[in-house]
Design a protein around this motif. Structure first.
Motif, PDB file in Angstrom:
ATOM      1  N   LEU A   1      -2.465  96.125  50.989  1.00 45.55           N
ATOM      2  CA  LEU A   1      -2.697  94.888  50.231  1.00 45.55           C
ATOM      3  C   LEU A   1      -2.953  95.218  48.763  1.00 45.55           C
ATOM      4  CD1 LEU A   1      -3.254  91.821  50.016  1.00 45.55           C
ATOM      5  CD2 LEU A   1      -5.617  92.299  50.717  1.00 45.55           C
ATOM      6  N   GLY A   2      -3.825  96.197  48.513  1.00 49.86           N
ATOM      7  CA  GLY A   2      -4.154  96.562  47.135  1.00 49.86           C
ATOM      8  C   GLY A   2      -2.957  97.081  46.366  1.00 49.86           C
ATOM      9  N   GLU A   3      -2.148  97.916  47.005  1.00 48.42           N
ATOM     10  CA  GLU A   3      -0.949  98.449  46.350  1.00 48.42           C
ATOM     11  C   GLU A   3       0.023  97.325  46.002  1.00 48.42           C
ATOM     12  OE1 GLU A   3       0.572 101.213  49.168  1.00 48.42           O
ATOM     13  OE2 GLU A   3      -1.113 102.620  48.919  1.00 48.42           O
ATOM     14  N   THR A   4       0.158  96.372  46.915  1.00 46.61           N
ATOM     15  CA  THR A   4       1.080  95.266  46.675  1.00 46.61           C
ATOM     16  C   THR A   4       0.554  94.333  45.588  1.00 46.61           C
ATOM     17  OG1 THR A   4       1.719  95.375  49.019  1.00 46.61           O
ATOM     18  CG2 THR A   4       2.439  93.454  47.795  1.00 46.61           C
ATOM     19  N   VAL A   5      -0.753  94.140  45.559  1.00 46.75           N
ATOM     20  CA  VAL A   5      -1.353  93.321  44.498  1.00 46.75           C
ATOM     21  C   VAL A   5      -1.093  93.946  43.131  1.00 46.75           C
ATOM     22  CG1 VAL A   5      -3.548  92.613  43.465  1.00 46.75           C
ATOM     23  CG2 VAL A   5      -3.152  92.240  45.895  1.00 46.75           C
ATOM     24  N   LEU A   6      -1.349  95.242  43.001  1.00 48.32           N
ATOM     25  CA  LEU A   6      -1.160  95.915  41.711  1.00 48.32           C
ATOM     26  C   LEU A   6       0.312  95.894  41.296  1.00 48.32           C
ATOM     27  CD1 LEU A   6      -3.565  98.972  42.110  1.00 48.32           C
ATOM     28  CD2 LEU A   6      -3.921  96.889  40.768  1.00 48.32           C
ATOM     29  N   GLY A   7       1.200  96.092  42.258  1.00 50.05           N
ATOM     30  CA  GLY A   7       2.628  96.020  41.956  1.00 50.05           C
ATOM     31  C   GLY A   7       3.052  94.625  41.562  1.00 50.05           C
ATOM     32  N   SER A   8       2.467  93.621  42.216  1.00 46.46           N
ATOM     33  CA  SER A   8       2.790  92.229  41.904  1.00 46.46           C
ATOM     34  C   SER A   8       2.282  91.838  40.526  1.00 46.46           C
ATOM     35  CB  SER A   8       2.198  91.297  42.967  1.00 46.46           C
ATOM     36  OG  SER A   8       2.757  91.550  44.236  1.00 46.46           O
ATOM     37  N   ILE A   9       1.102  92.344  40.160  1.00 51.01           N
ATOM     38  CA  ILE A   9       0.561  92.072  38.826  1.00 51.01           C
ATOM     39  C   ILE A   9       1.488  92.656  37.766  1.00 51.01           C
ATOM     40  CG2 ILE A   9      -1.310  92.667  37.237  1.00 51.01           C
ATOM     41  CD1 ILE A   9      -3.235  92.464  39.640  1.00 51.01           C
ATOM     42  N   ALA A  10       1.946  93.893  37.978  1.00 46.37           N
ATOM     43  CA  ALA A  10       2.848  94.533  37.009  1.00 46.37           C
ATOM     44  C   ALA A  10       4.168  93.779  36.916  1.00 46.37           C
ATOM     45  CB  ALA A  10       3.092  95.991  37.409  1.00 46.37           C
ATOM     46  N   TYR A  11       4.698  93.363  38.079  1.00 42.71           N
ATOM     47  CA  TYR A  11       5.957  92.617  38.097  1.00 42.71           C
ATOM     48  C   TYR A  11       5.795  91.265  37.404  1.00 42.71           C
ATOM     49  CZ  TYR A  11      10.026  90.109  39.872  1.00 42.71           C
ATOM     50  OH  TYR A  11      11.188  89.361  39.969  1.00 42.71           O
ATOM     51  N   ALA A  12       4.708  90.555  37.711  1.00 39.85           N
ATOM     52  CA  ALA A  12       4.471  89.239  37.098  1.00 39.85           C
ATOM     53  C   ALA A  12       4.298  89.369  35.587  1.00 39.85           C
ATOM     54  CB  ALA A  12       3.241  88.583  37.717  1.00 39.85           C
ATOM     55  N   SER A  13       3.622  90.411  35.149  1.00 43.53           N
ATOM     56  CA  SER A  13       3.428  90.622  33.713  1.00 43.53           C
ATOM     57  C   SER A  13       4.767  90.810  33.005  1.00 43.53           C
ATOM     58  CB  SER A  13       2.538  91.850  33.481  1.00 43.53           C
ATOM     59  OG  SER A  13       2.358  92.089  32.109  1.00 43.53           O
ATOM     60  N   CYS A  14       5.629  91.613  33.596  1.00 44.49           N
ATOM     61  CA  CYS A  14       6.955  91.842  33.018  1.00 44.49           C
ATOM     62  C   CYS A  14       7.786  90.564  33.063  1.00 44.49           C
ATOM     63  CB  CYS A  14       7.651  92.973  33.774  1.00 44.49           C
ATOM     64  SG  CYS A  14       9.219  93.504  33.053  1.00 44.49           S
ATOM     65  N   LEU A  15       7.653  89.807  34.154  1.00 41.47           N
ATOM     66  CA  LEU A  15       8.403  88.561  34.290  1.00 41.47           C
ATOM     67  C   LEU A  15       7.963  87.540  33.247  1.00 41.47           C
ATOM     68  CD1 LEU A  15      10.574  87.196  36.007  1.00 41.47           C
ATOM     69  CD2 LEU A  15       8.772  86.427  37.565  1.00 41.47           C
ATOM     70  N   ILE A  16       6.668  87.505  32.959  1.00 36.47           N
ATOM     71  CA  ILE A  16       6.154  86.583  31.943  1.00 36.47           C
ATOM     72  C   ILE A  16       6.801  86.857  30.591  1.00 36.47           C
ATOM     73  CG2 ILE A  16       4.105  85.946  30.595  1.00 36.47           C
ATOM     74  CD1 ILE A  16       2.469  86.525  33.201  1.00 36.47           C
ATOM     75  N   SER A  17       6.758  88.104  30.170  1.00 35.47           N
ATOM     76  CA  SER A  17       7.304  88.439  28.850  1.00 35.47           C
ATOM     77  C   SER A  17       8.815  88.266  28.807  1.00 35.47           C
ATOM     78  CB  SER A  17       6.930  89.876  28.471  1.00 35.47           C
ATOM     79  OG  SER A  17       7.432  90.801  29.402  1.00 35.47           O
ATOM     80  N   THR A  18       9.491  88.583  29.904  1.00 38.47           N
ATOM     81  CA  THR A  18      10.944  88.451  29.958  1.00 38.47           C
ATOM     82  C   THR A  18      11.364  86.984  29.891  1.00 38.47           C
ATOM     83  OG1 THR A  18      11.152  90.484  31.249  1.00 38.47           O
ATOM     84  CG2 THR A  18      13.009  88.950  31.308  1.00 38.47           C
ATOM     85  N   ALA A  19      10.766  86.150  30.746  1.00 42.76           N
ATOM     86  CA  ALA A  19      11.114  84.725  30.767  1.00 42.76           C
ATOM     87  C   ALA A  19      10.714  84.046  29.465  1.00 42.76           C
ATOM     88  CB  ALA A  19      10.434  84.041  31.950  1.00 42.76           C
ATOM     89  N   ARG A  20       9.571  84.458  28.902  1.00 38.48           N
ATOM     90  CA  ARG A  20       9.105  83.859  27.643  1.00 38.48           C
ATOM     91  C   ARG A  20      10.125  84.051  26.515  1.00 38.48           C
ATOM     92  NH1 ARG A  20       8.559  82.466  23.318  1.00 38.48           N
ATOM     93  NH2 ARG A  20       6.708  81.993  22.054  1.00 38.48           N
ATOM     94  N   SER A  21      10.825  85.183  26.543  1.00 39.70           N
ATOM     95  CA  SER A  21      11.799  85.453  25.480  1.00 39.70           C
ATOM     96  C   SER A  21      12.999  84.506  25.541  1.00 39.70           C
ATOM     97  CB  SER A  21      12.286  86.911  25.578  1.00 39.70           C
ATOM     98  OG  SER A  21      13.050  87.130  26.758  1.00 39.70           O
ATOM     99  N   HIS A  22      13.155  83.787  26.667  1.00 39.60           N
ATOM    100  CA  HIS A  22      14.269  82.851  26.834  1.00 39.60           C
ATOM    101  C   HIS A  22      13.836  81.388  26.683  1.00 39.60           C
ATOM    102  CE1 HIS A  22      17.260  85.820  28.269  1.00 39.60           C
ATOM    103  NE2 HIS A  22      16.225  86.414  28.847  1.00 39.60           N
ATOM    104  N   VAL A  23      12.537  81.168  26.473  1.00 36.48           N
ATOM    105  CA  VAL A  23      12.028  79.794  26.385  1.00 36.48           C
ATOM    106  C   VAL A  23      12.145  79.282  24.947  1.00 36.48           C
ATOM    107  CG1 VAL A  23      10.023  78.291  26.666  1.00 36.48           C
ATOM    108  CG2 VAL A  23      10.420  80.151  28.291  1.00 36.48           C
ATOM    109  N   ASP A  24      12.691  78.087  24.810  1.00 35.36           N
ATOM    110  CA  ASP A  24      12.788  77.438  23.501  1.00 35.36           C
ATOM    111  C   ASP A  24      11.474  76.709  23.250  1.00 35.36           C
ATOM    112  OD1 ASP A  24      13.587  76.329  21.143  1.00 35.36           O
ATOM    113  OD2 ASP A  24      14.877  74.796  22.047  1.00 35.36           O
ATOM    114  N   VAL A  25      10.589  77.329  22.472  1.00 33.95           N
ATOM    115  CA  VAL A  25       9.259  76.775  22.230  1.00 33.95           C
ATOM    116  C   VAL A  25       9.268  75.921  20.972  1.00 33.95           C
ATOM    117  CG1 VAL A  25       6.825  77.321  21.817  1.00 33.95           C
ATOM    118  CG2 VAL A  25       8.190  78.776  23.334  1.00 33.95           C
ATOM    119  N   PRO A  26       8.816  74.674  21.067  1.00 33.75           N
ATOM    120  CA  PRO A  26       8.799  73.811  19.872  1.00 33.75           C
ATOM    121  C   PRO A  26       7.748  74.275  18.863  1.00 33.75           C
ATOM    122  CG  PRO A  26       7.690  72.732  21.683  1.00 33.75           C
ATOM    123  CD  PRO A  26       8.309  73.972  22.261  1.00 33.75           C
ATOM    124  N   ASP A  27       7.925  73.875  17.635  1.00 29.53           N
ATOM    125  CA  ASP A  27       6.936  74.142  16.599  1.00 29.53           C
ATOM    126  C   ASP A  27       5.800  73.134  16.791  1.00 29.53           C
ATOM    127  OD1 ASP A  27       5.425  74.004  14.165  1.00 29.53           O
ATOM    128  OD2 ASP A  27       7.063  75.055  13.140  1.00 29.53           O
TER     129      ASP A  27
END
Length: 212
Positions: free
Chosen positions: A161-187
């Motif tokens: 469980l702990g190994e999967t949690v840590l891996g999921s946190i790392a994956y989610a962190s990368c996914l956040i930054s990756t998806a954010r780079s494609h989001v059209d954010v208004p001013d």
């Protein structure tokens, strides 16, 4: 692909995984609380699994995501299964199998004492873990049946469980930054008036899964 949704959902999952993972590490004495935290970790790992399913198209342009996902696959599918039969939904087949596998559950059925209610949920978790198996090939994650009352088995499950949690946190962190780079954010400053008017016109209704 709805990058804003992916980024936002990954942010929620990342926050909850990190908070719920740190709480058991701080050592709460209550096994009732530890079980609740474990259930929440299972739920959020499953949510990351759902996000991974809809984010595969990003791996070609962002191979680091695929590299983080690859070793996580087994864990994500396992905890998604536990979410589907035990945490998010408590399916009748799990109830039946729990009383078959751990007949001691009958000693606590119907009780409102916290310790006995914990026992029912604990035995159901153990049973759910053991049902992640194929009648032909055996258990899919662990090499043998799991007895959560047996310290080596309990530690084995917690470590996975702990190994999967840590891996999921790392994956989610990368996914956040990756998806954010494609989001059209208004001013926010320039467009705030228009955004405020849109907010004022918001109407609410019951949301349905998988429907915009």
């Amino acid at each position: 692909m709805d990058y804003r949704h992916i980024c936002t959902a990954a942010t929620v999952a990342h926050h909850d995984l990190l908070a719920a993972h740190q709480a058991p590490e701080a050592g709460p004495d209550s096994m009732n609380l530890r079980l609740v935290l474990m259930r929440h970790l299972i739920m959020e790992i499953a949510n990351v699994a759902d996000l991974a399913t809809i984010s595969g198209a990003l791996y070609k342009e962002h191979p680091e995501l695929g590299e983080l996902h690859r070793p996580l696959r087994r864990g994500l599918e396992f905890f998604k299964y536990l979410r589907n039969v035990y945490v998010g939904h408590f399916v009748p087949d799990l109830c039946e199998k729990t009383f078959e596998w751990v007949p001691q559950t009958y000693a606590a059925i119907g009780s409102v004492e916290p310790a006995k209610m914990w026992i029912v949920s604990w035995f159901a978790l153990e049973t759910a873990i053991n049902t992640y198996a194929d009648p032909e090939t055996g258990h899919k994650i662990f090499p043998s049946e799991t007895d959560l009352q047996y310290p080596p088995d309990y530690t084995r499950f917690l470590n996975f469980l702990g190994e999967t949690v840590l891996g999921s946190i790392a994956y989610a962190s990368c996914l956040i930054s990756t998806a954010r780079s494609h989001v059209d954010v208004p001013d926010i400053e320039q467009d705030m008036m228009e955004l405020a008017f849109a907010a004022g016109r918001t109407s609410f209704g019951v949301l349905k899964k998988g429907k915009r």
